[in-house]
Design a protein around this motif. Structure first.
Motif, PDB file in Angstrom:
ATOM      1  N   THR A 182       0.828  -1.217   0.000  1.00 50.92           N
ATOM      2  CA  THR A 182       0.000   0.000   0.000  1.00 50.92           C
ATOM      3  C   THR A 182       0.857   1.260   0.000  1.00 50.92           C
ATOM      4  O   THR A 182       0.332   2.362  -0.044  1.00 50.92           O
ATOM      5  CB  THR A 182      -0.932   0.041   1.229  1.00 50.92           C
ATOM      6  OG1 THR A 182      -0.143   0.091   2.423  1.00 50.92           O
ATOM      7  CG2 THR A 182      -1.841  -1.173   1.275  1.00 50.92           C
TER       8      THR A 182
ATOM      9  N   LEU B 239       2.875   3.994  -1.709  1.00 52.76           N
ATOM     10  CA  LEU B 239       2.819   4.503  -3.081  1.00 52.76           C
ATOM     11  C   LEU B 239       3.567   5.817  -3.201  1.00 52.76           C
ATOM     12  O   LEU B 239       3.852   6.485  -2.197  1.00 52.76           O
ATOM     13  CB  LEU B 239       1.352   4.725  -3.479  1.00 52.76           C
ATOM     14  CG  LEU B 239       0.431   3.500  -3.410  1.00 52.76           C
ATOM     15  CD1 LEU B 239      -1.019   3.926  -3.578  1.00 52.76           C
ATOM     16  CD2 LEU B 239       0.826   2.464  -4.446  1.00 52.76           C
TER      17      LEU B 239
ATOM     18  N   MET C  69       3.409   9.624  -1.153  1.00 57.03           N
ATOM     19  CA  MET C  69       3.084   9.535   0.268  1.00 57.03           C
ATOM     20  C   MET C  69       4.198  10.195   1.080  1.00 57.03           C
ATOM     21  O   MET C  69       5.346  10.282   0.631  1.00 57.03           O
ATOM     22  CB  MET C  69       2.939   8.077   0.700  1.00 57.03           C
ATOM     23  CG  MET C  69       1.637   7.443   0.261  1.00 57.03           C
ATOM     24  SD  MET C  69       1.510   5.739   0.842  1.00 57.03           S
ATOM     25  CE  MET C  69      -0.227   5.430   0.529  1.00 57.03           C
TER      26      MET C  69
ATOM     27  N   ALA D 221      -0.987  11.069   2.525  1.00 49.93           N
ATOM     28  CA  ALA D 221      -1.095  10.477   1.190  1.00 49.93           C
ATOM     29  C   ALA D 221      -1.890  11.439   0.306  1.00 49.93           C
ATOM     30  O   ALA D 221      -2.615  12.289   0.808  1.00 49.93           O
ATOM     31  CB  ALA D 221      -1.795   9.121   1.270  1.00 49.93           C
TER      32      ALA D 221
ATOM     33  N   THR E 248      -4.482  10.908  -1.554  1.00 50.78           N
ATOM     34  CA  THR E 248      -5.934  10.722  -1.514  1.00 50.78           C
ATOM     35  C   THR E 248      -6.342  10.027  -0.223  1.00 50.78           C
ATOM     36  O   THR E 248      -5.558   9.314   0.411  1.00 50.78           O
ATOM     37  CB  THR E 248      -6.458   9.870  -2.687  1.00 50.78           C
ATOM     38  OG1 THR E 248      -6.015   8.514  -2.500  1.00 50.78           O
ATOM     39  CG2 THR E 248      -5.945  10.384  -4.031  1.00 50.78           C
TER      40      THR E 248
ATOM     41  N   GLU F 182      -8.433   7.556  -0.018  1.00 55.97           N
ATOM     42  CA  GLU F 182      -8.457   6.114  -0.240  1.00 55.97           C
ATOM     43  C   GLU F 182      -7.081   5.502   0.008  1.00 55.97           C
ATOM     44  O   GLU F 182      -6.948   4.447   0.637  1.00 55.97           O
ATOM     45  CB  GLU F 182      -8.907   5.786  -1.674  1.00 55.97           C
ATOM     46  CG  GLU F 182     -10.384   6.017  -1.946  1.00 55.97           C
ATOM     47  CD  GLU F 182     -10.737   7.508  -2.047  1.00 55.97           C
ATOM     48  OE1 GLU F 182      -9.827   8.324  -2.329  1.00 55.97           O
ATOM     49  OE2 GLU F 182     -11.900   7.848  -1.825  1.00 55.97           O
ATOM     50  N   GLU F 183      -6.047   6.159  -0.503  1.00 55.69           N
ATOM     51  CA  GLU F 183      -4.693   5.621  -0.340  1.00 55.69           C
ATOM     52  C   GLU F 183      -4.275   5.631   1.125  1.00 55.69           C
ATOM     53  O   GLU F 183      -3.634   4.700   1.610  1.00 55.69           O
ATOM     54  CB  GLU F 183      -3.700   6.440  -1.182  1.00 55.69           C
ATOM     55  CG  GLU F 183      -3.872   6.215  -2.673  1.00 55.69           C
ATOM     56  CD  GLU F 183      -2.977   7.128  -3.514  1.00 55.69           C
ATOM     57  OE1 GLU F 183      -3.048   7.018  -4.743  1.00 55.69           O
ATOM     58  OE2 GLU F 183      -2.230   7.938  -2.939  1.00 55.69           O
TER      59      GLU F 183
ATOM     60  N   ASP G 263      -6.347   2.923   3.021  1.00 54.12           N
ATOM     61  CA  ASP G 263      -5.963   1.584   2.600  1.00 54.12           C
ATOM     62  C   ASP G 263      -4.643   1.179   3.268  1.00 54.12           C
ATOM     63  O   ASP G 263      -4.469   0.044   3.682  1.00 54.12           O
ATOM     64  CB  ASP G 263      -5.832   1.537   1.077  1.00 54.12           C
ATOM     65  CG  ASP G 263      -5.648   0.114   0.590  1.00 54.12           C
ATOM     66  OD1 ASP G 263      -6.315  -0.794   1.136  1.00 54.12           O
ATOM     67  OD2 ASP G 263      -4.837  -0.095  -0.326  1.00 54.12           O
TER      68      ASP G 263
END
Ligand SMILES: [Zn+2]
Length: 134
Positions: free
Chosen positions: A57, A59, A62, A81, A83, A85-86, A89
């Protein structure tokens, strides 16, 4: 262990997940938020991930707080992060300890640097990441 041992890094590019000889690692290029030109390639072993549930997770873009011993990363903590969602997650389900006396803000979008950051970093004028640099 003091606060000053931690440095905030922005991930430029994730190279691979997995690693050498069966180790569970993630390899990426990152630079300190305070020194964007100081790009370096870092490898993190899974046990060093403090609040990240799965290395897959992690990415690009970040922000991680890293505790380093030379080139080795001893601890990595996800701070922000691009977003929601990121961020969610990577952090996994919220771990709530004990009873809460006030509403707990788990995360929010910083209007200044436009990142989703941990609730503990949010300030009225921005977040602890971008406000600190002013
Ligand atoms: Zn910010």
């Amino acid at each position: 262990m003091t606060q000053s041992d931690w440095t905030n890094f922005l991930i430029a590019e994730v190279h691979n997940y997995g690693g050498f000889f069966g180790g569970n690692t993630v390899t990426f290029d990152a630079a300190p938020l305070a020194a964007p030109d100081d790009l370096r390639t870092l490898v993190i072993d899974t046990p060093a991930l403090d609040n990240i549930r799965d290395r897959h997770t992690i990415l690009a873009n970040m922000v991680l707080a890293l505790q380093m011993d030379g080139d080795r990363v001893d601890h990595a903590r996800l701070l922000a992060a691009p977003t929601h969602e990121e961020l969610r997650d990577a952090l996994g389900p919220a771990r709530l300890e004990g009873s809460l006396e006030a509403p707990l803000v788990l995360s929010g979008r910083c209007p200044s640097c436009e990142r989703w950051v941990l609730g503990e970093l949010l300030r009225p004028a921005g977040c602890g990441l971008c406000s600190a640099a002013e």
